[in-house]
Design a protein around this motif. Structure first.
Motif, PDB file in Angstrom:
ATOM      1  N   PRO A 271      79.017  82.685  46.770  1.00  0.00           N
ATOM      2  CA  PRO A 271      79.977  82.008  47.645  1.00  0.00           C
ATOM      3  C   PRO A 271      79.481  81.828  49.065  1.00  0.00           C
ATOM      4  O   PRO A 271      79.690  80.773  49.675  1.00  0.00           O
ATOM      5  CB  PRO A 271      81.203  82.917  47.620  1.00  0.00           C
ATOM      6  CG  PRO A 271      80.888  84.075  46.809  1.00  0.00           C
ATOM      7  CD  PRO A 271      79.563  83.916  46.189  1.00  0.00           C
TER       8      PRO A 271
ATOM      9  N   SER B 227      76.473  79.227  49.031  1.00  0.00           N
ATOM     10  CA  SER B 227      76.849  77.858  48.676  1.00  0.00           C
ATOM     11  C   SER B 227      77.632  77.218  49.807  1.00  0.00           C
ATOM     12  O   SER B 227      77.690  75.998  49.914  1.00  0.00           O
ATOM     13  CB  SER B 227      77.664  77.848  47.394  1.00  0.00           C
ATOM     14  OG  SER B 227      78.856  78.547  47.594  1.00  0.00           O
ATOM     15  N   GLY B 228      78.218  78.043  50.678  1.00  0.00           N
ATOM     16  CA  GLY B 228      78.900  77.481  51.830  1.00  0.00           C
ATOM     17  C   GLY B 228      77.951  76.895  52.842  1.00  0.00           C
ATOM     18  O   GLY B 228      78.222  75.855  53.427  1.00  0.00           O
TER      19      GLY B 228
ATOM     20  N   CYS C  46      73.968  73.521  52.338  1.00  0.00           N
ATOM     21  CA  CYS C  46      74.411  72.204  51.919  1.00  0.00           C
ATOM     22  C   CYS C  46      73.655  71.193  52.776  1.00  0.00           C
ATOM     23  O   CYS C  46      73.708  71.256  53.986  1.00  0.00           O
ATOM     24  CB  CYS C  46      75.909  72.115  52.171  1.00  0.00           C
ATOM     25  SG  CYS C  46      76.650  70.617  51.693  1.00  0.00           S
TER      26      CYS C  46
ATOM     27  N   PHE D 291      80.195  68.558  35.724  1.00  0.00           N
ATOM     28  CA  PHE D 291      80.580  69.846  35.146  1.00  0.00           C
ATOM     29  C   PHE D 291      79.337  70.606  34.661  1.00  0.00           C
ATOM     30  O   PHE D 291      79.172  71.798  34.947  1.00  0.00           O
ATOM     31  CB  PHE D 291      81.561  69.620  33.995  1.00  0.00           C
ATOM     32  CG  PHE D 291      82.021  70.891  33.342  1.00  0.00           C
ATOM     33  CD1 PHE D 291      82.873  71.752  34.007  1.00  0.00           C
ATOM     34  CD2 PHE D 291      81.592  71.229  32.074  1.00  0.00           C
ATOM     35  CE1 PHE D 291      83.294  72.923  33.416  1.00  0.00           C
ATOM     36  CE2 PHE D 291      82.008  72.400  31.469  1.00  0.00           C
ATOM     37  CZ  PHE D 291      82.864  73.247  32.135  1.00  0.00           C
TER      38      PHE D 291
ATOM     39  N   LEU E  74      77.475  71.884  37.563  1.00  0.00           N
ATOM     40  CA  LEU E  74      78.157  73.030  38.179  1.00  0.00           C
ATOM     41  C   LEU E  74      77.878  74.305  37.397  1.00  0.00           C
ATOM     42  O   LEU E  74      77.579  75.358  37.971  1.00  0.00           O
ATOM     43  CB  LEU E  74      79.660  72.755  38.239  1.00  0.00           C
ATOM     44  CG  LEU E  74      80.502  73.782  38.992  1.00  0.00           C
ATOM     45  CD1 LEU E  74      80.187  73.719  40.472  1.00  0.00           C
ATOM     46  CD2 LEU E  74      81.980  73.544  38.760  1.00  0.00           C
TER      47      LEU E  74
ATOM     48  N   PHE F 220      73.123  72.007  43.094  1.00  0.00           N
ATOM     49  CA  PHE F 220      74.250  71.161  42.714  1.00  0.00           C
ATOM     50  C   PHE F 220      74.145  69.857  43.497  1.00  0.00           C
ATOM     51  O   PHE F 220      73.942  69.877  44.711  1.00  0.00           O
ATOM     52  CB  PHE F 220      75.571  71.858  43.006  1.00  0.00           C
ATOM     53  CG  PHE F 220      76.779  71.065  42.613  1.00  0.00           C
ATOM     54  CD1 PHE F 220      77.064  70.845  41.281  1.00  0.00           C
ATOM     55  CD2 PHE F 220      77.614  70.526  43.570  1.00  0.00           C
ATOM     56  CE1 PHE F 220      78.167  70.103  40.895  1.00  0.00           C
ATOM     57  CE2 PHE F 220      78.716  69.775  43.198  1.00  0.00           C
ATOM     58  CZ  PHE F 220      78.994  69.575  41.861  1.00  0.00           C
TER      59      PHE F 220
ATOM     60  N   ASN G 146      75.843  66.311  44.642  1.00  0.00           N
ATOM     61  CA  ASN G 146      77.123  65.634  44.812  1.00  0.00           C
ATOM     62  C   ASN G 146      76.896  64.316  45.540  1.00  0.00           C
ATOM     63  O   ASN G 146      76.268  64.285  46.592  1.00  0.00           O
ATOM     64  CB  ASN G 146      78.082  66.521  45.616  1.00  0.00           C
ATOM     65  CG  ASN G 146      79.438  65.899  45.764  1.00  0.00           C
ATOM     66  OD1 ASN G 146      79.861  65.120  44.930  1.00  0.00           O
ATOM     67  ND2 ASN G 146      80.122  66.239  46.836  1.00  0.00           N
ATOM     68  N   GLN G 147      77.392  63.260  44.955  1.00  0.00           N
ATOM     69  CA  GLN G 147      77.206  61.938  45.552  1.00  0.00           C
ATOM     70  C   GLN G 147      78.513  61.514  46.217  1.00  0.00           C
ATOM     71  O   GLN G 147      79.560  61.564  45.587  1.00  0.00           O
ATOM     72  CB  GLN G 147      76.859  60.957  44.439  1.00  0.00           C
ATOM     73  CG  GLN G 147      76.171  59.712  44.901  1.00  0.00           C
ATOM     74  CD  GLN G 147      75.806  58.858  43.705  1.00  0.00           C
ATOM     75  OE1 GLN G 147      76.677  58.407  42.986  1.00  0.00           O
ATOM     76  NE2 GLN G 147      74.536  58.635  43.494  1.00  0.00           N
ATOM     77  N   VAL G 148      78.435  61.141  47.475  1.00  0.00           N
ATOM     78  CA  VAL G 148      79.624  60.702  48.195  1.00  0.00           C
ATOM     79  C   VAL G 148      79.512  59.201  48.433  1.00  0.00           C
ATOM     80  O   VAL G 148      78.698  58.753  49.231  1.00  0.00           O
ATOM     81  CB  VAL G 148      79.764  61.444  49.536  1.00  0.00           C
ATOM     82  CG1 VAL G 148      81.048  61.051  50.225  1.00  0.00           C
ATOM     83  CG2 VAL G 148      79.730  62.936  49.321  1.00  0.00           C
TER      84      VAL G 148
ATOM     85  N   GLU H 285      74.537  64.800  48.614  1.00  0.00           N
ATOM     86  CA  GLU H 285      74.641  66.198  49.020  1.00  0.00           C
ATOM     87  C   GLU H 285      73.902  67.057  48.007  1.00  0.00           C
ATOM     88  O   GLU H 285      74.122  66.921  46.801  1.00  0.00           O
ATOM     89  CB  GLU H 285      76.100  66.646  49.067  1.00  0.00           C
ATOM     90  CG  GLU H 285      76.826  66.252  50.309  1.00  0.00           C
ATOM     91  CD  GLU H 285      78.204  66.880  50.351  1.00  0.00           C
ATOM     92  OE1 GLU H 285      78.619  67.302  51.415  1.00  0.00           O
ATOM     93  OE2 GLU H 285      78.858  66.933  49.304  1.00  0.00           O
TER      94      GLU H 285
ATOM     95  N   ILE I  91      73.281  71.026  47.130  1.00  0.00           N
ATOM     96  CA  ILE I  91      73.758  72.373  47.454  1.00  0.00           C
ATOM     97  C   ILE I  91      72.958  73.351  46.612  1.00  0.00           C
ATOM     98  O   ILE I  91      73.063  73.364  45.394  1.00  0.00           O
ATOM     99  CB  ILE I  91      75.259  72.514  47.165  1.00  0.00           C
ATOM    100  CG1 ILE I  91      76.029  71.552  48.046  1.00  0.00           C
ATOM    101  CG2 ILE I  91      75.730  73.928  47.418  1.00  0.00           C
ATOM    102  CD1 ILE I  91      76.957  70.677  47.304  1.00  0.00           C
TER     103      ILE I  91
END
Lengths: 206, 219
Positions: free
Chosen positions: A15, A18-19, A22, A123, A126, A138, A140-142, A168, A170
């Motif tokens: 946790p 991963s915060g 990024c 999923f 993740l 991980f 992530n596409q924004v 992104e 991570i």
């Protein structure tokens, strides 16, 4: 005895790491569309064509030609960070589009979120990231669309839709890169790039 | 041959052991409302002037259906209710789903709501560690904003919140009888009717045009 301790360490580390780990390794405007032009401005067939945009990294302010000073009311929709809103307004002001609450003209800037990568892949990614303890990153596409509409009277005089994509990553890979490639900084850069695109297409002096 | 069959069966059993809880957890998402709710009163049908609407930021198919629900439950109050074209003439409503930091951008989520992010990660780890027995709990916040325009002039903005809890994983199967499956839809329909009620009390959408009255702020 060793394995449970390691698992406990993972529970603590994942946790926290991963915060902060990024980073956005690259982000770009993937497309841009002009529409709603009056007939004299451009060839009608050209109005809906997707045109290549300026390169990221090149200072866009230098490429944009001199513009008229324009006083409009500006309405920004869908941007939740106030820093981004002020950055957009400042960039518009440097190009000569000044905010004036009493002006008759209206400029609306609408940011909408678009779908990311498919849910099944996200999923699986993740699960892989969680199981490997952030060794597998991980992704992530924004995706966002930034729409500008410049109203003259009740109708749109000129408008553009820019599509931006931010990646992104991570994971432990991106931990050292995090301070230099913070995704939100990249995202506000993408907003400014679409502002430049709008100014270039709609406000530039012929 | 025999050993192959043995291997195959072991593989199948293993994959079922891993995949079934995951599938169950994905299927069995239990929904609970949170907090107080304002209930709208019925408003006379067709009393409002012809109006155009625009749905903003309803991202994927699922959310577009929810946006359609909002529009469907507003539409009855208007004499004519159609989608906005390029012009902003007369009355216009923008139905905006406010951007949610928890939804897409991880960096934004971490900086804006660090505790919620921490809870999500810890919860994910616990769910995985207990093999989908520990409940998967998420709070879904939706803020729907209605912006009322008249001839490129923004008159009023109304914001309404729709919150609920979604609980997943195996232990949530026990809660299924108390789940409110279609809560999200019903709640958005409620918000649409609330907006119509508030717009009526503020004197908006008059056929004669906007009056000089101020719009009241509501929670």
């Amino acid at each position: 005895m060793r394995v449970p301790r390691l698992v406990g360490l993972l529970f603590l580390l994942v946790p926290v790491l991963s915060g902060i780990s990024c980073a956005s390794f690259s982000g770009s405007m993937t497309g841009s569309t002009t529409r709603g032009l009056s007939a004299g401005d451009r060839v009608p067939g050209q109005a809906d064509a997707v045109a290549p945009t300026s390169q990221p990294g090149v200072d866009p302010g230098a490429a944009v030609p001199q513009t008229h000073t324009l006083r409009v009311r500006i309405h920004v929709e869908g941007v939740d960070r106030s820093e981004d809103v002020t950055a957009i307004l400042n960039r518009l002001a440097t190009h000569g589009a000044l905010e004036d609450p009493t002006a008759p003209g209206l400029l609306t800037i609408t940011v909408e979120e678009l779908p990311s990568t498919p849910g099944g892949l996200r999923f699986l990614n993740l699960v892989a990231t969680a199981v490997s303890g952030l060794v597998i990153p991980f992704y992530n596409q924004v995706n966002r669309s930034v729409e500008f509409r410049l109203y003259e009277g009740a109708s749109v005089r000129c408008g553009t839709i820019g599509r931006t994509r931010n990646h992104e990553v991570i994971g432990l890979v991106s931990l050292p890169a995090m301070p230099f490639l913070w995704p939100l900084a990249k995202q506000s850069g993408l907003y400014l790039q679409s502002v430049d695109d709008f100014v270039h297409r709609c406000l530039a002096r012929p | 041959m025999k050993s192959d069959r043995f291997r195959l069966s072991v593989l199948l059993c293993l994959s079922a052991w891993f995949a079934l809880p995951a599938l169950l957890a994905l299927q069995s998402c239990v929904i609970f409302p949170s907090g107080e709710r304002r209930i709208p009163v019925r408003v006379e049908e067709g009393a409002f002037a012809p109006t155009r609407y625009r749905l903003i930021n309803w991202r994927d198919d699922q959310e577009r259906v929810l946006g359609a629900v909002v529009v469907a439950h507003m539409g009855g109050a208007f004499r004519e209710f159609s989608e906005q074209n390029e012009t902003k003439q007369g009355w216009n409503v923008d139905v905006v789903l406010a951007p949610d930091v928890a939804r897409n951008e991880v960096a934004g989520f971490v900086t804006r709501r660090p505790l919620a992010f921490l809870w999500n990660v810890v919860d994910d780890a616990l769910v995985g560690g207990t093999r989908f027995i520990f409940p998967w709990v998420r709070r879904v916040d939706r803020l729907v904003i209605f912006r009322v325009w008249h001839d490129t002039r923004l008159l009023c903005s109304y914001a309404y919140r729709s919150d609920f809890y979604a609980v997943g994983a195996l232990s949530s199967l026990l809660l299924v009888p108390w789940s409110q499956r279609d809560y999200a839809r019903y709640d958005l329909a409620r918000l649409a009717r609330l907006f119509v009620m508030d717009a009526k009390s503020d004197g908006l959408f008059a056929i004669a045009g906007p009056s000089g009255r101020q719009c009241g702020a509501r929670p």
